[in-house]
Design an enzyme around this catalytic site. Structure first.
Site: not given
Ligand code: NAD
Ligand code: UD1
Length: 312
Positions: A13, A35, A143
């Site tokens: 994105i 990463s 998360y």
């Protein structure tokens, strides 16, 4: 020229956002540790942006990154839900403490506005639909907890220090450059890649589960509008349209000519049955209305995977 920072700007994105910001005439700085992002994603704007390879956990990197910036788009994160389950501490260091360290640096540097990439994952398995910003949150993964914590930090910095902030809860984003290489990658990137390789898709459960798929260019538009606005708080970024996974595969099979029938596997533990956004907050307060119809987004994404297979 106004300088803006995009953390995670080498990602899926983020790289689309950077291209758009450059086109809009901003001086763009990217902070990314590569990463999960790739410098190749920024090939179209190479030489026109400032790229800092660095880590949002590192105070010095973050201070250097925000210096002189008026606005910050904070997208850097450990984005795989599965990784946060396997490594809750390591992912919290990035998603929670990294976000806090960015806010601290932004406040000290006099940044005007911070826009944060949150997730519809914060809603968890609340069965009420469509999902509205004022519904109770029920995070079901590290998360989701980490995204929610970061949202709260943004709102606390607003209240305590007057730093203007907005958190955008993205629903299921898809488009060119999404990496299809893990079983936990976005389902559209996986299905398109398999269809092009003439392989049957794997469907977890009966395929009746639904998602609100939003094309990446629309997400970029929402980010831009949020950064220009002074409206604070959390905003869903979805389309309001619910598509089930079997229908998704049928659309992709029709577009690609793949004749394979899906293979069904047991449902994924924790998989949410239905997800669709209420989009009136973003429409009313940010003036954001998604523009790219689902079928059009799929065709554009397919065209990209045809040219650049396996997410290269
Ligand atoms: P992505 O993995 O392509 O982008 C994340 C970027 O952050 C990568 O470029 C990565 O290298 C960078 N990054 C990770 N840890 C970092 C660190 N410690 N320091 C600096 N940079 C670091 O993923 P994406 O899909 O583009 O996601 C962008 C944002 O949107 C993320 O915050 C993600 O949680 C959020 N989001 C995405 C979706 C989706 O459907 N893709 C849905 C909801 C929320
Ligand atoms: C996604 C995001 C997650 C985000 C959440 C809420 C991705 C990769 N994950 O999870 O970061 O927090 O939305 O916004 O974007 N499926 C199959 N076959 C496959 C792959 C998936 O049947 O090969 C099914 C899944 O079981 C699920 C649906 O497709 O029911 C969507 O899966 P996925 O794209 O991984 O997204 P979410 O699970 O919604």
């Amino acid at each position: 020229m106004e300088t803006v920072l995009v953390t995670g700007g080498a990602g899926f994105i983020g790289s689309h956002l950077v291209e758009r910001l450059v086109a809009e005439g901003f001086a763009v700085r990217v902070l990314d540790d590569l990463s999960s992002g790739r410098v190749e994603h920024l090939a179209a704007v190479r030489g026109r942006i400032e790229f800092l390879e660095g880590d949002i956990r590192d105070g010095d990197d973050v201070r250097r990154a925000v210096a002189g910036c008026t606005r910050v788009f904070h997208l850097a994160a450990v984005v795989s839900v599965q990784k946060t389950v396997e490594d809750p501490l390591g992912s919290a260091a990035v998603n929670e403490m990294g976000s806090l360290s960015l806010l601290e640096a932004a406040r000290a540097a006099g940044v005007r506005r911070v826009v944060f990439a949150s997730s519809s994952a914060v809603y968890g398995d609340d069965p009420r639909l469509p999902k509205r910003e004022d519904h109770a949150v029920r995070p079901r993964s590290p998360y989701a907890v980490q995204k929610l914590a970061a949202e709260h930090y943004l709102s606390v910095y607003e209240g305590l220090f007057g730093l203007s902030t907005a958190s955008l809860r993205f629903f299921n984003v898809f488009g060119p450059r999404q990496d299809p290489s893990s079983p936990y990658s976005g389902v559209i990137s996986i299905f398109l890649t398999r269809a092009l390789a003439d392989e049957a898709p794997l469907i977890y459960g009966d395929g009746g589960q639904t998602r609100d798929f939003i094309y990446v260019a629309d997400v970029v538009e929402a980010l831009l509008r949020a950064s220009r606005s002074t409206e604070v708080g959390v905003f869903n970024v979805g389309t309001g349209r619910e598509v089930d996974i079997l229908t998704l595969w049928r659309e992709i099979a029709a577009l690609t000519g793949c004749g394979r029938s899906p293979r069904h596997l047991p449902p994924r533990p924790g998989d949410i049955r239905r997800s669709v956004a209420a989009i009136d907050e973003a429409a009313g307060r940010l003036g954001f209305v998604p523009q790219v119809p689902f079928e059009e987004g799929l065709s554009r994404t397919l065209a990209w995977y045809r040219r650049a297979p396996a997410g290269s």
